[in-house]
Design an enzyme around this catalytic site. Structure first.
Site, PDB file in Angstrom:
ATOM      1  N   LYS A 119      66.987  18.193  76.975  1.00 17.92           N
ATOM      2  CA  LYS A 119      68.362  18.616  76.716  1.00 17.92           C
ATOM      3  C   LYS A 119      68.362  20.121  76.498  1.00 17.92           C
ATOM      4  CE  LYS A 119      71.229  19.638  73.892  1.00 17.92           C
ATOM      5  NZ  LYS A 119      72.233  20.786  74.003  1.00 17.92           N
ATOM      6  N   GLU A 150      73.541  24.145  76.379  1.00 20.60           N
ATOM      7  CA  GLU A 150      74.647  24.182  77.333  1.00 20.60           C
ATOM      8  C   GLU A 150      75.106  25.608  77.626  1.00 20.60           C
ATOM      9  OE1 GLU A 150      76.560  23.732  73.240  1.00 20.60           O
ATOM     10  OE2 GLU A 150      74.713  23.155  74.282  1.00 20.60           O
ATOM     11  N   GLU A 206      61.257  24.368  65.358  1.00 25.68           N
ATOM     12  CA  GLU A 206      61.065  25.796  65.176  1.00 25.68           C
ATOM     13  C   GLU A 206      62.436  26.414  64.960  1.00 25.68           C
ATOM     14  OE1 GLU A 206      58.388  27.689  64.959  1.00 25.68           O
ATOM     15  OE2 GLU A 206      56.936  26.076  65.295  1.00 25.68           O
ATOM     16  N   CYS A 264      63.750  34.998  68.081  1.00 27.15           N
ATOM     17  CA  CYS A 264      63.377  34.517  66.747  1.00 27.15           C
ATOM     18  C   CYS A 264      62.242  35.346  66.167  1.00 27.15           C
ATOM     19  CB  CYS A 264      63.013  33.042  66.782  1.00 27.15           C
ATOM     20  SG  CYS A 264      61.489  32.673  67.686  1.00 27.15           S
ATOM     21  N   GLU A 291      69.582  35.751  59.185  1.00 24.09           N
ATOM     22  CA  GLU A 291      69.171  36.160  60.531  1.00 24.09           C
ATOM     23  C   GLU A 291      70.398  36.623  61.310  1.00 24.09           C
ATOM     24  OE1 GLU A 291      66.111  34.485  63.870  1.00 24.09           O
ATOM     25  OE2 GLU A 291      67.553  33.067  63.061  1.00 24.09           O
TER      26      GLU A 291
END
Length: 501
Positions: free
Chosen positions: A175, A178, A250, A284, A386
């Site tokens: 998956k 999108e 993660e 990240c 973040e």
């Protein structure tokens, strides 16, 4: 327009989903639609999981050498189609073409690495010291795996999951995000062309609530590998606990680069620029915090950073001279700008302001210039959270111990770097810092294909890291087989724990 099959890939066939609903794929450069994908429904997820389950016995029994051969064929196809895949990745994500090409090279290396590893983990014989007893420890596939990938490195992150998954003999349902699904679809096409058996790889497309949640909560999924945001990761962990799945997630990071007074400040500034602003900060592992130790070091470092940030070249992702391109979506752009607004409100000193940057000829694109904050403190949200954009915060530390405490006390523990010429200080720092990946004079300590990738604390959850040998272990479970032959079987019942003697 970029055309791809308007279908899901399930059981070796490209099938129409249960609805005609579609999701637009938008170029970050222009905000124009460059394609669209069909939106699956939970019933499509059921069909994909069923296909993966049906294919599991045959694929897990396939000789490891044959699995390795498949992965090598995929690597060859990636080399063949490198330019087209990189072009699509660039149009879809907004990354520069140079970086997308490097991504395809890295993905090729990943498939080759797991092809080499596939037939090297054959288990072992345990000698218990008795002639009539044989014990074997054998790695076996976990089963049906849900592989859920993020929008920022869609192709690379998928390779980190699907290559070890297949090498170890599992089947999977993929998956992708999108937001940036196009190169994931291309990789599934290459897997099909390489000869992956029916049902071994399945692809469902759609958003998290409609597709991701039914997939992770499915009773017939044995394992979930996810890369993405903290809240989604926590929800997956909770769902996996309910159905007793193996899970690895993660998540986010807030990665500092600590600069000692003995460091080469020009090299440190260059490292901060590349690691903080590359890919528009949408990594990240981006360095989003600079921590100079001592006032003089801080002043000299900031003096070097200001002109570098002001001279950053922002441009279309197809511009080979651009340092970075647009952010991935308008929502991402507004969120990052909102964090800059917040930093000003919190009292940080905004030295370079890129919020009002406009790209001539691309006024509808999701562009902003680089931003640089000074005098950021650990109690500010722009330090705690973040940002995931081209924003670098300078947090001044008075002493080494104060600098070390910053990554140790932070919620996240993905990566950290230190720039120094002092080998003893570097060794002490690496030993004491509470973070999963450490760089010494290396700005982004992301391992290459042969090493593992994994953060600590809120940056990751799971017993094993992604990538490298750890990933192969993650996609296998251990079976211990102990056999005692008739000559060693004693007469009569034994009412104690068997010792095989």
């Amino acid at each position: 327009m970029i055309h791809h099959r308007d279908h899901l890939y399930i059981g070796g066939d490209w099938l129409r989903p249960r609805t005609d609903s579609r999701i637009a794929v938008v170029s970050p450069n222009t905000e124009q639609e460059i394609g669209s994908i069909p939106e699956a429904r939970p019933q499509d997820v059921d069909l994909a999981v069923e296909a993966a389950r049906a294919a599991l016995p045959g694929w897990s029994d396939t000789a490891p050498g044959e699995r390795a051969a498949l992965l090598r064929r995929v690597a060859e196809l990636l080399v063949r189609d490198k330019e087209e895949i990189a072009r699509v990745e660039t149009l879809d994500t907004g990354k520069t073409l140079k970086e997308s090409r490097i991504d395809v090279d890295d993905v090729t290396a990943v498939f080759r690495y797991y092809a080499d590893l596939a037939d090297k983990e054959a288990g072992r014989i345990v000698d218990v010291g008795l002639a009539h007893v044989v014990s074997r420890v054998v790695p076996v596939p976990v089963g049906v795996c849900a592989l859920i990938t993020p929008w920022n490195y869609p192709l690379l992150q998928l390779s980190w999951k699907v290559a070890p998954c297949l090498a170890a003999g599992n089947t999977c349902v993929i998956k992708p995000s999108e937001v940036t699904p196009l190169t994931s679809i291309m990789l599934v096409h290459l897997l099909e062309e390489a000869g992956v058996p029916e049902g071994v790889v399945n692809l469902v497309l759609g958003d998290g609530p409609t597709v991701g949640a039914p997939l992770t909560e499915h009773d017939d999924v044995d394992m979930v590998s996810f890369t993405g945001g903290l809240a989604t990761g926590q929800a997956i962990i909770r769902a996996s606990a309910t159905t007793v799945k193996r899970v690895a997630v993660e998540l986010g990071g807030k990665n500092p680069l600590i600069v000692f007074d003995d460091a080469d400040l020009d090299k440190a500034a260059d490292a901060l620029m590349g690691s903080g602003y590359g890919a528009a900060g949408e990594r990240c592992m981006a360095v989003s915090v600079a921590v100079p130790v001592g006032k003089e070091t801080a002043d000299r470092l900031v003096e070097r950073l200001i002109p570098r940030v002001e001279s950053l070249k922002v441009g279309p992702s197809t511009d080979s001279s651009a340092d970075f391109g647009p952010l991935v979506t308008r929502e991402a752009l507004e969120r990052v700008k909102g964090y800059v607004d917040l930093g000003v409100q919190e009292g940080a000193k905004l030295l370079v302001d890129g919020r009002n940057f406009k790209m001539q000829g691309y006024e509808n694109g999701f562009y902003m210039g680089g931003c640089l904050f000074d005098e950021v403190t650990p109690n500010m949200r722009i330090y705690k959270e973040e940002i995931f954009g081209p924003v670098l915060s300078v947090v001044r530390a008075n002493t080494y111990e104060e600098a070390l405490a910053l990554p140790n006390d932070h919620e996240y523990g993905n990566g950290v770097a230190i720039f120094t010429r002092d080998g003893d200080a570097a060794r002490d720092f690496a030993a004491r810092v509470n973070v999963g990946m450490v760089g010494i004079n290396v700005p982004i300590p992301v391992p290459i294909a042969y090493y593992t990738f994994g953060g600590w604390k809120a940056s990751a959850f799971g017993d094993l890291n992604q990538h490298g040998p750890d990933a192969f272990r993650f996609y296998t479970k251990t079976k211990t087989v102990t056999a005692r032959w008739p000559s060693g079987i004693k007469d009569g019942a034994e009412f104690v724990i068997p010792t095989m003697r």
